[in-house]
Design an enzyme around this catalytic site. Structure first.
Site, short mmCIF file in Angstrom:
data_model
loop_
_atom_site.label_atom_id
_atom_site.label_comp_id
_atom_site.label_asym_id
_atom_site.label_seq_id
_atom_site.Cartn_x
_atom_site.Cartn_y
_atom_site.Cartn_z
CG ASP A 179 -1.89 1.13 1.20
OD1 ASP A 179 -1.47 2.27 0.91
OD2 ASP A 179 -3.08 0.90 1.42
CG HIS A 180 1.41 4.33 -3.15
ND1 HIS A 180 0.17 4.03 -3.62
CD2 HIS A 180 1.52 5.67 -3.21
CE1 HIS A 180 -0.44 5.15 -3.97
NE2 HIS A 180 0.35 6.17 -3.73
CG HIS A 242 -4.18 4.47 -0.83
ND1 HIS A 242 -3.29 3.44 -0.81
CD2 HIS A 242 -4.37 4.75 -2.14
CE1 HIS A 242 -2.95 3.11 -2.06
NE2 HIS A 242 -3.61 3.90 -2.88
#
Ligand code: BG6
Length: 503
Positions: A179-180, A242
């Site tokens: 999950d950047h 996010h």
């Protein structure tokens, strides 16, 4: 920092967008920072027939624009190799295995392999299964890790199936779900802000916090991803992953140690405490919107339904705002508001902690209603930093109160290198640290929370999708959702808001 062990990183989907835009630049960044292992081979895998040299040549143009010498570039490109493969075809995997063995021998790299699935999600079943069939999942004579990109399923059921399938072939500790957002320095700093300062943690609860507001606004529309986005929408694309991760970090209890499972256990507990929004409550607590054609700016901007790959009658949400509660001791009764959207006026992601007012308004005659609303703004991007809004006496007669800002901007730190999210996450995986990766159980819990909302939208088409002109702050009706005051209208600049607004 300990250097990662030498290994081979296999990128499935090597001709794809993510590889070019994020992975290769991130690896190059690690190379220039001397953070790569002593020996590394990056093996691009895709269907297109290319040689190693052609792959290197293709990737060259995606190296980040920095001052780099030819020597640097050449040294980096030497890490790259390529293997044409029909990824969806299990019979091809012995070829991959052979190539990995040869590379390991040739370059004297132990059989440590990281497999990065930078492919469409419909390959998330066949690739792990095919790797397992040729024994490339077995952590013998070297580790074997698998990185996968979101979406981790498209609903609760498919997310569970995906986890089950992955766990058929790999153990949870071999899985790295990226999950950047967790790779962003400013997101990680939320843990430090909360748990390294004596002043915040004692007041980080229902006794002092009035409500929490999280915004992730984008100026871009769906660009060339209409086909994907129209089946996804803001809930699946941004919220389930996010934004829920941000909620997890804002709301979690202090972990016992800074270690993968200790932190991820706390995030999971937050998700377990989310008060479910029932289908009947969706219309009231969740507002969805879609950008429509706008003629406000210099040039007309097309609406979402006119975008390439989008159904002209689409009801997919490009904007979402919602209110919910976390039912535990710390947060009982504190509303959480989150919103995200495309084609909004500014690109800003931030968490705002709104503190309660003083119990007695001594200076209640102030003209500025905001003056007594203390806010702590944790700015994730851009103008990364932290801002505290406090009331101050306006010099002169009387006791007039004005809000002033105390701020810190990362840009003020000289000589500090802010790694890219992908750079940080890749390095962590190379070091076997899964702290900043999502764990399967938490992913499922987050789906459990959003699933009734998706069901309600599907079962009750009369729940409105509000249009908002591209370039505005979303449907006006979201103001009614925020019972606790007003949404912040953040600008690119963190401080000096109210004086000027940079978009
Ligand atoms: C991605 C979404 O995961 O995150 C995109 O698929 C979105 O739609 C992007 O634009 C936002 O990331 P960032 O880092 O630009 O805030």
């Amino acid at each position: 920092m300990k250097q990662p062990e030498s290994h081979i990183l296999v990128i499935f989907g090597a001709s794809g967008d993510l590889t070019k835009r994020k992975l290769i630049p991130a690896l190059y960044e690690l190379h220039t920072q001397n953070l790569l292992p002593e020996k590394l081979a990056v093996l691009g895998v895709a269907r297109t027939k290319l040689t190693d040299l052609e792959f290197r040549e293709n990737m060259k143009e995606f190296l980040p624009d920095q001052q780099h010498t030819q020597k640097d570039i050449d040294a980096f490109l030497e890490h790259l190799y390529y293997q044409p493969l029909s990824t969806a075809d299990a019979v091809d995997y012995p070829i991959l295995k052979k190539r990995l063995e040869l590379l390991s021998k040739e370059l004297s790299i132990p059989e440590n392999y990281i497999f990065y699935l930078s492919t469409p999600p419909n390959l998330y079943e066949i690739i792990p299964q095919s790797l397992a069939e040729v024994g490339l999942n077995e952590p013998v004579s070297g580790y074997k890790r698998l990185i996968i990109e979101k979406p981790f399923g498209t609903d609760l059921k498919s997310a569970k199936e995906l986890n089950k399938n992955l766990l058929n072939y790999f153990n949870e500790d071999q899985l790295y779900r990226i999950d950047h957002y967790l790779g962003k320095e400013t997101v990680q700093n939320m843990l430090v802000t909360r748990f390294s300062n004596g002043i915040f943690e004692p007041i980080w609860n229902r006794n002092f916090i009035h409500h929490v507001e999280i915004t992730s606004a984008e100026t871009l529309g769906v660009e060339d991803r209409g086909g994907y986005y129209d089946h996804s929408g803001a809930m699946r694309d941004m919220v389930q992953n996010h934004l829920m991760q941000l909620v997890g970090l804002v709301a979690m209890e202090p972990p016992v140690v800074i270690e993968a499972d200790a932190i991820r256990n706390e995030t999971l507990k937050v998700f377990q405490s989310l008060r479910p929004i029932t289908e009947a409550e969706v219309a009231k607590n969740v507002i969805r919107g879609q950008y429509i054609r706008s003629n406000h700016g210099k040039e007309p901007v097309i609406g979402y339904r006119e975008e390439h790959g989008v159904d002209p009658l689409s009801k997919t949400e490009t904007y979402l705002a919602m209110k919910f509660f976390i039912d535990n001791f710390r947060w009982a009764g504190v509303p959480f508001y989150i919103r995200t959207g495309k084609k909004l006026p500014a690109r800003v992601t931030e968490v705002v902690i709104h503190f309660k007012n003083t119990p007695h308004h001594l200076f209640g005659n102030t003209d500025n209603a905001d003056a007594i609303n203390n806010q702590l703004v944790l700015r994730i991007q851009p103008d990364e930093g932290i801002l505290l809004k406090i009331g101050m006496k306006v010099p002169g007669a009387g006791f007039h109160v004005q809000t002033v800002n105390m701020d810190f901007h990362y840009s003020e730190l000289s000589d500090v290198y802010l790694p890219s999210a992908y750079g940080r996450l890749l390095l962590d995986c190379m070091q076997g640290d899964a702290t900043l990766y999502s764990r399967g159980d938490a992913v499922e819990k987050a789906w459990e929370f959003v699933q009734p909302i998706l069901n309600a939208w599907q079962n009750n088409p009369e729940i409105p999708v509000y249009g908002y002109p591209a370039g505005t702050w979303g449907p006006e009706v979201v103001d009614d959702l925020m019972e606790e005051g007003m949404w912040r209208y953040p600008c690119k600049n963190l401080s000096h808001d109210g004086e000027y607004c940079e978009l």
